[in-house]
Each structure stands twice: as C-alpha cells, then as structure tokens.
Motif scaffolding. Sequence first.
Motif, PDB file in Angstrom:
ATOM      1  N   SER A  49       0.829  -1.206   0.000  1.00  0.00           N
ATOM      2  CA  SER A  49       0.000   0.000   0.000  1.00  0.00           C
ATOM      3  C   SER A  49       0.868   1.262   0.000  1.00  0.00           C
ATOM      4  N   ASN A  50       2.159   1.105   0.257  1.00  0.00           N
ATOM      5  CA  ASN A  50       3.088   2.240   0.218  1.00  0.00           C
ATOM      6  C   ASN A  50       3.534   2.581  -1.200  1.00  0.00           C
ATOM      7  N   CYS A  51       3.218   1.722  -2.152  1.00  0.00           N
ATOM      8  CA  CYS A  51       3.614   1.968  -3.541  1.00  0.00           C
ATOM      9  C   CYS A  51       2.716   3.025  -4.171  1.00  0.00           C
ATOM     10  N   TYR A  52       3.273   3.758  -5.102  1.00  0.00           N
ATOM     11  CA  TYR A  52       2.536   4.800  -5.801  1.00  0.00           C
ATOM     12  C   TYR A  52       1.416   4.204  -6.656  1.00  0.00           C
ATOM     13  N   LEU A  53       1.711   3.096  -7.328  1.00  0.00           N
ATOM     14  CA  LEU A  53       0.770   2.471  -8.250  1.00  0.00           C
ATOM     15  C   LEU A  53       0.233   1.176  -7.650  1.00  0.00           C
ATOM     16  N   THR A  54      -1.084   1.064  -7.548  1.00  0.00           N
ATOM     17  CA  THR A  54      -1.701  -0.167  -7.083  1.00  0.00           C
ATOM     18  C   THR A  54      -1.596  -1.195  -8.201  1.00  0.00           C
ATOM     19  N   ALA A  55      -1.073  -2.374  -7.856  1.00  0.00           N
ATOM     20  CA  ALA A  55      -0.875  -3.385  -8.886  1.00  0.00           C
ATOM     21  C   ALA A  55      -0.868  -4.778  -8.274  1.00  0.00           C
ATOM     22  N   ILE A  56      -1.043  -5.751  -9.154  1.00  0.00           N
ATOM     23  CA  ILE A  56      -0.830  -7.147  -8.822  1.00  0.00           C
ATOM     24  C   ILE A  56       0.340  -7.603  -9.673  1.00  0.00           C
ATOM     25  N   VAL A  57       1.244  -8.335  -9.049  1.00  0.00           N
ATOM     26  CA  VAL A  57       2.410  -8.850  -9.762  1.00  0.00           C
ATOM     27  C   VAL A  57       2.176 -10.333 -10.012  1.00  0.00           C
ATOM     28  N   LEU A  58       2.125 -10.696 -11.289  1.00  0.00           N
ATOM     29  CA  LEU A  58       1.925 -12.086 -11.682  1.00  0.00           C
ATOM     30  C   LEU A  58       3.286 -12.744 -11.872  1.00  0.00           C
ATOM     31  N   ASN A  59       3.471 -13.905 -11.256  1.00  0.00           N
ATOM     32  CA  ASN A  59       4.690 -14.693 -11.438  1.00  0.00           C
ATOM     33  C   ASN A  59       4.383 -15.775 -12.470  1.00  0.00           C
ATOM     34  N   THR A  60       5.183 -15.853 -13.510  1.00  0.00           N
ATOM     35  CA  THR A  60       4.912 -16.787 -14.606  1.00  0.00           C
ATOM     36  C   THR A  60       5.777 -18.042 -14.520  1.00  0.00           C
ATOM     37  N   VAL A  61       5.414 -19.031 -15.326  1.00  0.00           N
ATOM     38  CA  VAL A  61       6.193 -20.268 -15.385  1.00  0.00           C
ATOM     39  C   VAL A  61       7.613 -20.004 -15.889  1.00  0.00           C
ATOM     40  N   ALA A  62       7.800 -18.931 -16.626  1.00  0.00           N
ATOM     41  CA  ALA A  62       9.126 -18.552 -17.127  1.00  0.00           C
ATOM     42  C   ALA A  62       9.903 -17.732 -16.088  1.00  0.00           C
ATOM     43  N   ASN A  63       9.387 -17.692 -14.849  1.00  0.00           N
ATOM     44  CA  ASN A  63      10.020 -16.977 -13.743  1.00  0.00           C
ATOM     45  C   ASN A  63      10.132 -15.477 -14.004  1.00  0.00           C
ATOM     46  N   LYS A  64       9.109 -14.918 -14.638  1.00  0.00           N
ATOM     47  CA  LYS A  64       9.039 -13.473 -14.870  1.00  0.00           C
ATOM     48  C   LYS A  64       7.975 -12.892 -13.961  1.00  0.00           C
ATOM     49  N   GLN A  65       8.143 -11.632 -13.608  1.00  0.00           N
ATOM     50  CA  GLN A  65       7.145 -10.923 -12.825  1.00  0.00           C
ATOM     51  C   GLN A  65       6.566  -9.819 -13.700  1.00  0.00           C
ATOM     52  N   ILE A  66       5.224  -9.824 -13.801  1.00  0.00           N
ATOM     53  CA  ILE A  66       4.535  -8.880 -14.674  1.00  0.00           C
ATOM     54  C   ILE A  66       3.538  -8.081 -13.850  1.00  0.00           C
ATOM     55  N   CYS A  67       3.640  -6.771 -13.916  1.00  0.00           N
ATOM     56  CA  CYS A  67       2.729  -5.885 -13.190  1.00  0.00           C
ATOM     57  C   CYS A  67       1.458  -5.677 -14.004  1.00  0.00           C
ATOM     58  N   VAL A  68       0.311  -5.897 -13.355  1.00  0.00           N
ATOM     59  CA  VAL A  68      -0.968  -5.755 -14.041  1.00  0.00           C
ATOM     60  C   VAL A  68      -1.935  -4.933 -13.185  1.00  0.00           C
ATOM     61  N   ASN A  69      -2.932  -4.396 -13.849  1.00  0.00           N
ATOM     62  CA  ASN A  69      -3.959  -3.601 -13.188  1.00  0.00           C
ATOM     63  C   ASN A  69      -4.939  -4.531 -12.473  1.00  0.00           C
ATOM     64  N   PRO A  70      -5.096  -4.413 -11.155  1.00  0.00           N
ATOM     65  CA  PRO A  70      -5.986  -5.316 -10.417  1.00  0.00           C
ATOM     66  C   PRO A  70      -7.470  -5.106 -10.717  1.00  0.00           C
ATOM     67  N   ASP A  71      -7.821  -4.024 -11.380  1.00  0.00           N
ATOM     68  CA  ASP A  71      -9.227  -3.736 -11.692  1.00  0.00           C
ATOM     69  C   ASP A  71      -9.715  -4.408 -12.967  1.00  0.00           C
TER      70      ASP A  71
END
Length: 86
Positions: A49-71
């Motif tokens: 909640s301290n972050c400027y942008l509200t986001a969900i970080v998806l962890n993929t099978v390729a071990n990548k983290q992708i920021c997405v809009n939770p809405d």
Amino acid sequence: MRTLAALLALVLVISVSAQYGPTTQSCCEKHTPHVVPAGKVVSYFKTSSNCYLTAIVLNTVANKQICVNPDLTWVQRIVTKLDSRL
C-alpha cells in the motif's frame, strides 16, 4: 571519553536503522498493456500500500514478474483461479 561515547552512539544508530529501516519492496512503475494467459501464471502478490501504483504482480512459469492492473476482469479471473487452488 567523548570519542567512545560518539562511537557507541554511532553503533546504536546503525543497529536501530538496520532493524527498523526501509525494507525491500516490490513496486510497479506501470501496468503491462498485454493480457497474460492464465495458464502461464503460477502465483501472484499485491504490491504494498506504500507503492505509488496499485498493482498485482503475476509470477509466470518462465520466472518473470509482470505488473498488471488489479481492476481488469481478466486479472480478477486469474486471481480467483489461483486463490481457489489453496
């Protein structure tokens, strides 16, 4: 004697700041504009909640983290699917 007191004060400040100082957080700078296939996502977490942008970080099978809009609907479906596995 003053040198010893100053040294002790410095050690105290360093130990307190190490204990209560800033922690490493994952914050996102922007959301990806792309849809991530649900089959490629293995887990997720919400940014602080301290972050400027509200986001969900998806962890993929390729071990990548992708920021997405939770809405977004597709993101909510993935989160629901992952939560139901618990």
